[in-house]
Design a protein around this motif. Sequence first.
Motif, PDB file in Angstrom:
ATOM      1  N   VAL A 143       0.822  -1.208   0.000  1.00  0.00           N
ATOM      2  CA  VAL A 143       0.000   0.000   0.000  1.00  0.00           C
ATOM      3  C   VAL A 143       0.862   1.267   0.000  1.00  0.00           C
ATOM      4  N   ALA A 144       1.783   1.347   0.937  1.00  0.00           N
ATOM      5  CA  ALA A 144       2.541   2.591   1.115  1.00  0.00           C
ATOM      6  C   ALA A 144       3.733   2.711   0.180  1.00  0.00           C
ATOM      7  N   ASP A 145       4.049   1.641  -0.543  1.00  0.00           N
ATOM      8  CA  ASP A 145       5.237   1.587  -1.392  1.00  0.00           C
ATOM      9  C   ASP A 145       6.486   1.544  -0.515  1.00  0.00           C
ATOM     10  N   LYS A 146       7.565   2.228  -0.912  1.00  0.00           N
ATOM     11  CA  LYS A 146       8.815   2.039  -0.164  1.00  0.00           C
ATOM     12  C   LYS A 146       8.942   3.032   0.988  1.00  0.00           C
ATOM     13  N   ILE A 147       9.294   2.517   2.148  1.00  0.00           N
ATOM     14  CA  ILE A 147       9.569   3.368   3.313  1.00  0.00           C
ATOM     15  C   ILE A 147      11.021   3.090   3.692  1.00  0.00           C
ATOM     16  N   MET A 148      11.805   4.173   3.787  1.00  0.00           N
ATOM     17  CA  MET A 148      13.244   3.984   4.055  1.00  0.00           C
ATOM     18  C   MET A 148      13.619   4.672   5.362  1.00  0.00           C
ATOM     19  N   VAL A 149      14.293   3.961   6.229  1.00  0.00           N
ATOM     20  CA  VAL A 149      14.781   4.591   7.456  1.00  0.00           C
ATOM     21  C   VAL A 149      16.302   4.474   7.489  1.00  0.00           C
ATOM     22  N   VAL A 150      16.946   5.530   7.964  1.00  0.00           N
ATOM     23  CA  VAL A 150      18.414   5.583   7.973  1.00  0.00           C
ATOM     24  C   VAL A 150      18.879   6.017   9.358  1.00  0.00           C
ATOM     25  N   GLY A 151      19.978   5.464   9.826  1.00  0.00           N
ATOM     26  CA  GLY A 151      20.519   5.925  11.101  1.00  0.00           C
ATOM     27  C   GLY A 151      21.755   5.127  11.491  1.00  0.00           C
ATOM     28  N   LYS A 152      22.232   5.391  12.684  1.00  0.00           N
ATOM     29  CA  LYS A 152      23.423   4.675  13.149  1.00  0.00           C
ATOM     30  C   LYS A 152      23.015   3.280  13.616  1.00  0.00           C
ATOM     31  N   GLY A 153      23.661   2.291  13.047  1.00  0.00           N
ATOM     32  CA  GLY A 153      23.269   0.907  13.313  1.00  0.00           C
ATOM     33  C   GLY A 153      23.975   0.303  14.505  1.00  0.00           C
ATOM     34  N   ALA A 154      24.923   1.014  15.072  1.00  0.00           N
ATOM     35  CA  ALA A 154      25.655   0.472  16.215  1.00  0.00           C
ATOM     36  C   ALA A 154      26.298   1.621  16.972  1.00  0.00           C
ATOM     37  N   GLY A 155      27.088   1.256  17.984  1.00  0.00           N
ATOM     38  CA  GLY A 155      27.763   2.281  18.782  1.00  0.00           C
ATOM     39  C   GLY A 155      27.055   2.455  20.116  1.00  0.00           C
ATOM     40  N   LYS A 156      27.861   2.938  21.067  1.00  0.00           N
ATOM     41  CA  LYS A 156      27.399   3.058  22.446  1.00  0.00           C
ATOM     42  C   LYS A 156      26.106   3.865  22.576  1.00  0.00           C
ATOM     43  N   ARG A 157      26.113   5.085  22.067  1.00  0.00           N
ATOM     44  CA  ARG A 157      24.958   5.966  22.303  1.00  0.00           C
ATOM     45  C   ARG A 157      23.707   5.565  21.535  1.00  0.00           C
ATOM     46  N   PRO A 158      23.791   5.368  20.198  1.00  0.00           N
ATOM     47  CA  PRO A 158      22.562   5.005  19.478  1.00  0.00           C
ATOM     48  C   PRO A 158      21.945   3.710  20.014  1.00  0.00           C
ATOM     49  N   THR A 159      22.793   2.725  20.335  1.00  0.00           N
ATOM     50  CA  THR A 159      22.250   1.438  20.789  1.00  0.00           C
ATOM     51  C   THR A 159      21.639   1.593  22.178  1.00  0.00           C
ATOM     52  N   ALA A 160      22.349   2.295  23.066  1.00  0.00           N
ATOM     53  CA  ALA A 160      21.813   2.496  24.419  1.00  0.00           C
ATOM     54  C   ALA A 160      20.522   3.324  24.373  1.00  0.00           C
ATOM     55  N   ALA A 161      20.436   4.233  23.397  1.00  0.00           N
ATOM     56  CA  ALA A 161      19.211   5.042  23.274  1.00  0.00           C
ATOM     57  C   ALA A 161      18.021   4.156  22.912  1.00  0.00           C
ATOM     58  N   SER A 162      18.254   3.160  22.049  1.00  0.00           N
ATOM     59  CA  SER A 162      17.174   2.224  21.693  1.00  0.00           C
ATOM     60  C   SER A 162      16.731   1.411  22.907  1.00  0.00           C
ATOM     61  N   ILE A 163      17.704   0.992  23.702  1.00  0.00           N
ATOM     62  CA  ILE A 163      17.393   0.227  24.921  1.00  0.00           C
ATOM     63  C   ILE A 163      16.551   1.103  25.859  1.00  0.00           C
TER      64      ILE A 163
END
Length: 431
Positions: free
Chosen positions: A293-313
């Motif tokens: 329905v929505a066609d392509k949805i693209m998300v971009v960001g930092k896939g690893a590292g102390k801060r981005p990963t801890a922020a997801s947690i």
Amino acid sequence: MSVKKIGIGIVGLGTVGSGLIEIIQKNNNIYKNKYKTDFSINGISAKNRNKKRNVSIKGYKWFDDPVKMTELPNIDIIVELIGGSDGLALKLAKESLKRRKYFVTANKALIAKHGIKIFELSQKYNAKFSFEAAVGGGIPIIRLINNSIIVGKIKNIYGILNGTCNYILTKMRENNLQFNKALKEAQNLGFAEANPKDDINGTDTAYKLAILSNLAFGINTKVSDIYTEGISKIEEIDIKMAQKLGYKIILLGISNLKNNKVMQRVHPSLVSNNSMISKVDNELNTIIIDDEVADKIMVVGKGAGKRPTAASIMADILNIHDENKKKFFVTKNKKVSSLSSKDISKREGRFYIRMGVDDKPGVLADITLFFKKHKISIKSMFQLDNKIKNIVPLVFVTHKITEHKISLVLKKMKALKKIKTKIVLLRIEEL
Ligand SMILES: NC(=O)c1ccc[n+]([C@@H]2O[C@H](COP(=O)([O-])OP(=O)(O)OC[C@H]3O[C@@H](n4cnc5c(N)ncnc54)[C@H](OP(=O)(O)O)[C@@H]3O)[C@@H](O)[C@H]2O)c1
């Protein structure tokens, strides 16, 4: 309004664990005001109690046996940040859920292998479990798929799922570096681990792809169902040739749904410079959801590292009151199943083929004739100038053909005496 107290037990105080402690120490007052919740660290554990940590752990209660934390009434959330698909990580998942603790993890190996079993336990005990950081580090992809933001049927899900490989390939391209030099640079900058095996051989990408496929298509795939090839064999010459042809070489994880079967593969791919995905450089990750329905949805960001990963947690922790947390994996789809890794032979696409041949008149004509005889239609062909010891590199780009056909022909081709080097085969993806 009164402030609710939530106790956290953190197991693993390495890159992500120390990042999480930093976030809680710095932001707890903000969370208190915004979420009316006081998150306090009521237990910590790691392998070596005496190890110097790069965050202050003074005042936190230490547990030699982290499983003991699951028994405590003042701990509501167990955060597992040690890694490994079995052993202690799995035990912690089971014991936490059995005691109705909210189990939060960043462990892709654990979720790729046992995610559905852990989900079933969470259903059985009416407990919550989250794993946002296990795929795409700081990119909230699990929430995106799970919160039914995707309203149609997902047809394909694919992307750059490993920052280490993306960084290495970017540096090989931009700075003309050899694979080993680019890897060393990635290690020096902390983008690659001391032992980067799982990253560069594609296993890490396969773990993440398995999780995405299970969520997107409601299947119960095994990592062994995924055809997996890493990047260590990529040479400078192929990076340069790809550039000349208008492509970048990228390590992709790709999962396609067709006729109720899901084909999953991880391999270096030539992707057009004009495609959005080829703009995602360095340590960045991207995931593309191709929805009916929505066609392509693209998300971009930092896939690893102390801060981005801890922020997801931390985002998972802050979502403790979200009832959607109980719905992971519920969309099990009995009609859809995953193909095995061998079924990649059914893939149809274009290929990049490189080989070194004797620098003698007629050799090029012979190779072209060989392709023609075996019904491989060639779109373009290049003879490169950089001759080494009288061996000339040749590059061919094919029209669309099945993997089965090309692998049969290349097997025969390897026996030709005129071909003096290994034959490099890379897939071209039209994304
Ligand atoms: N790093 C990232 O950017 C990233 C991104 C996404 C997901 N993840 C995932 O997050 C998890 C943690 O990664 P990390 O990079 O933080 O790992 P790490 O830096 O290697 O830290 C691992 C921690 O686990 C502890 N540990 C290991 N074995 C243990 C055991 N048997 N008992 C108790 N503690 C044990 C270690 O203790 P000591 O410190 O005492 O040795 C260390 O504190 C992994 O599942 C990883 O795949 C990491």
